[in-house]
Scaffold this motif. Structure first.
Motif, mmCIF file in Angstrom:
data_model
loop_
_atom_site.group_PDB
_atom_site.id
_atom_site.type_symbol
_atom_site.label_atom_id
_atom_site.label_comp_id
_atom_site.label_asym_id
_atom_site.label_seq_id
_atom_site.Cartn_x
_atom_site.Cartn_y
_atom_site.Cartn_z
ATOM 1 N N PRO A 140 0.804 -1.223 0.000
ATOM 2 C CA PRO A 140 0.000 0.000 0.000
ATOM 3 C C PRO A 140 0.836 1.272 0.000
ATOM 4 O O PRO A 140 0.289 2.361 -0.200
ATOM 5 C CB PRO A 140 -0.829 -0.120 1.283
ATOM 6 C CG PRO A 140 -0.055 -1.040 2.156
ATOM 7 C CD PRO A 140 0.645 -2.002 1.240
ATOM 8 N N ALA A 141 2.147 1.171 0.222
ATOM 9 C CA ALA A 141 2.981 2.371 0.206
ATOM 10 C C ALA A 141 2.959 3.043 -1.157
ATOM 11 O O ALA A 141 3.081 4.266 -1.265
ATOM 12 C CB ALA A 141 4.419 2.011 0.596
ATOM 13 N N SER A 144 0.351 3.192 -3.392
ATOM 14 C CA SER A 144 -0.858 3.994 -3.542
ATOM 15 C C SER A 144 -0.845 5.193 -2.598
ATOM 16 O O SER A 144 -1.359 6.265 -2.932
ATOM 17 C CB SER A 144 -2.105 3.142 -3.297
ATOM 18 O OG SER A 144 -2.038 2.492 -2.044
ATOM 19 N N LYS A 145 -0.229 5.038 -1.431
ATOM 20 C CA LYS A 145 -0.137 6.160 -0.492
ATOM 21 C C LYS A 145 0.701 7.286 -1.073
ATOM 22 O O LYS A 145 0.339 8.473 -0.965
ATOM 23 C CB LYS A 145 0.454 5.679 0.829
ATOM 24 C CG LYS A 145 0.436 6.709 1.940
ATOM 25 C CD LYS A 145 0.895 6.108 3.258
ATOM 26 C CE LYS A 145 0.823 7.131 4.388
ATOM 27 N NZ LYS A 145 1.246 6.550 5.690
ATOM 28 N N ALA A 146 1.813 6.940 -1.725
ATOM 29 C CA ALA A 146 2.672 7.964 -2.333
ATOM 30 C C ALA A 146 1.976 8.629 -3.512
ATOM 31 O O ALA A 146 2.057 9.849 -3.702
ATOM 32 C CB ALA A 146 3.988 7.333 -2.772
ATOM 33 N N GLY A 179 -6.722 10.853 7.661
ATOM 34 C CA GLY A 179 -5.471 11.384 7.144
ATOM 35 C C GLY A 179 -5.020 12.561 7.974
ATOM 36 O O GLY A 179 -4.840 12.466 9.188
ATOM 37 N N ILE A 234 -8.809 8.420 1.469
ATOM 38 C CA ILE A 234 -8.344 9.389 2.471
ATOM 39 C C ILE A 234 -7.966 10.703 1.801
ATOM 40 O O ILE A 234 -8.295 11.794 2.299
ATOM 41 C CB ILE A 234 -7.164 8.800 3.258
ATOM 42 C CG1 ILE A 234 -7.638 7.647 4.142
ATOM 43 C CG2 ILE A 234 -6.481 9.867 4.100
ATOM 44 C CD1 ILE A 234 -6.523 6.874 4.810
ATOM 45 N N ARG A 235 -7.300 10.606 0.662
ATOM 46 C CA ARG A 235 -6.911 11.826 -0.055
ATOM 47 C C ARG A 235 -8.130 12.584 -0.574
ATOM 48 O O ARG A 235 -8.134 13.826 -0.590
ATOM 49 C CB ARG A 235 -5.956 11.477 -1.201
ATOM 50 C CG ARG A 235 -5.347 12.702 -1.891
ATOM 51 C CD ARG A 235 -4.562 13.539 -0.904
ATOM 52 N NE ARG A 235 -3.947 14.702 -1.538
ATOM 53 C CZ ARG A 235 -3.657 15.833 -0.900
ATOM 54 N NH1 ARG A 235 -3.947 15.956 0.396
ATOM 55 N NH2 ARG A 235 -3.095 16.843 -1.538
ATOM 56 N N GLN A 257 -4.798 -1.249 -0.129
ATOM 57 C CA GLN A 257 -4.299 -0.641 -1.363
ATOM 58 C C GLN A 257 -5.097 0.590 -1.765
ATOM 59 O O GLN A 257 -4.545 1.551 -2.299
ATOM 60 C CB GLN A 257 -4.340 -1.679 -2.490
ATOM 61 C CG GLN A 257 -3.365 -2.828 -2.317
ATOM 62 C CD GLN A 257 -3.765 -4.052 -3.122
ATOM 63 O OE1 GLN A 257 -4.765 -4.044 -3.826
ATOM 64 N NE2 GLN A 257 -2.980 -5.107 -3.024
ATOM 65 N N PRO A 303 -5.708 4.766 0.791
ATOM 66 C CA PRO A 303 -5.051 6.075 0.625
ATOM 67 C C PRO A 303 -5.752 6.979 -0.381
ATOM 68 O O PRO A 303 -5.736 8.203 -0.223
ATOM 69 C CB PRO A 303 -3.645 5.698 0.144
ATOM 70 C CG PRO A 303 -3.407 4.338 0.712
ATOM 71 C CD PRO A 303 -4.739 3.657 0.633
ATOM 72 N N ALA A 327 -1.299 8.935 -3.986
ATOM 73 C CA ALA A 327 -2.383 9.776 -3.484
ATOM 74 C C ALA A 327 -1.852 11.076 -2.896
ATOM 75 O O ALA A 327 -2.405 12.160 -3.141
ATOM 76 C CB ALA A 327 -3.192 9.013 -2.442
ATOM 77 N N ALA A 328 -0.773 10.997 -2.151
ATOM 78 C CA ALA A 328 -0.214 12.188 -1.510
ATOM 79 C C ALA A 328 0.272 13.204 -2.532
ATOM 80 O O ALA A 328 0.270 14.417 -2.270
ATOM 81 C CB ALA A 328 0.917 11.794 -0.572
#
Length: 286
Positions: free
Chosen positions: A85-86, A88-90, A242, A200-201, A194, A197, A92-93
């Motif tokens: 999931p890192a 998709s987190k990157a 978030g 949350i975004r 996955q 993020p 999304a951010a």
């Protein structure tokens, strides 16, 4: 009671065209996308590479051999996408707008749900609304049309909102996962990790004042609780999603209400609580 089974050739031959189409539609809605024969086939044996003759190992040499790094997950056709999931987190951010987030999600290949879905179901409604609703995941009609809550459950949701003076121009609607799970099953923990993020975004970019979760899946994820929906519903709580803080309210999923109409009275109480939260000074009558 006899177990469900596929009809034999003799039984299928007796079906009318409309009955045959109805049977095919049932299989498609259940996630069946491959026809097989009655005799079992060992797919592992069929796909196994041919055996090679045993070759004696080479004589040891003094220099240490150079090993290539192992291939990353998803490097070969047919293997599962990267489940970390890192990634998709990157992604999304990095999205500064909803349009940028949607474009990034359309390019994202890290969730296996995308391979079976027709298209991305991003969101619907007003991105400047003060109320955001979050469901579980797209169903069949949502997958075909590309918008959340457009089937029977969506029509009921529209009536629920209309009863307290709201419509889709006054709310923003999204799902925990933006691609339809096969057979409308619940998303797996891996799929949720996955896709979370991205949701949350969306909350961070929309910045609603009140977040309404529809059903168990989004309620447990966003309220960070193990309690069921019946214990949490109807209570206005403080949430942090978030980097953004807001009020949260859980209610029953419209699809659940279609299956258990007697619980519509509970959902009506939740809608009244939402109305009171929108206008605290207004008088709300049962």
């Amino acid at each position: 009671m006899a177990a469900d089974r596929p009809q034999s050739d003799a039984e299928t031959a007796q079906l009318t065209p409309s009955e045959a189409l109805a049977a095919l539609e049932w299989y498609r809605a259940a996630g069946v996308d491959m026809a097989i024969s009655e005799a079992p086939v060992d797919r592992f044996a069929a796909s196994a590479p041919p055996r090679r003759p045993t070759v004696p190992p080479p004589a040891p040499i003094s220099a240490a051999p150079q090993h290539s790094p192992p291939p990353s997950p998803g490097a070969f056709p047919g293997t599962a996408p990267n489940a970390d999931p890192a990634e998709s987190k990157a992604i999304a951010a990095a999205a500064e707008t909803l349009d940028a987030l949607k474009a990034a999600m359309e390019q994202f290949e890290g969730c296996a749900l995308k391979r079976r879905a027709t298209q991305l179901v991003f969101a619907d409604g007003n991105p400047e609304a003060e109320i955001m609703l979050v469901g579980e995941g797209p169903g069949e009609q949502e997958d075909l049309i590309g918008k959340p809550f457009v089937g029977r459950a969506g029509q009921l949701l529209d009536r629920m909102l209309g009863a307290i003076g709201l419509d889709r121009t006054k709310v923003y609607i999204a799902n925990m996962v933006p691609w339809r799970p096969p057979g409308n099953r619940a998303p797996s923990p891996e799929e949720m990790a996955q896709c979370a993020p991205f949701l949350i975004r969306q909350v961070e970019l929309v910045q609603p004042k009140i977040l309404v979760t529809l059903g168990n899946v989004p309620t447990k994820a966003l309220f960070e609780t193990s309690q069921g929906i019946t214990r949490v519903r109807g209570q206005l709580r403080d949430l942090t999603v978030g980097s953004y803080s807001l009020k949260g309210l859980a209610t029953l999923h419209p699809a659940y209400l279609l299956r258990t109409p007697a619980n519509k009275a509970l959902a009506w109480q939740d809608m009244l609580a939402l109305k009171a939260a929108i206008a605290p000074s207004a008088t709300v009558e049962d």
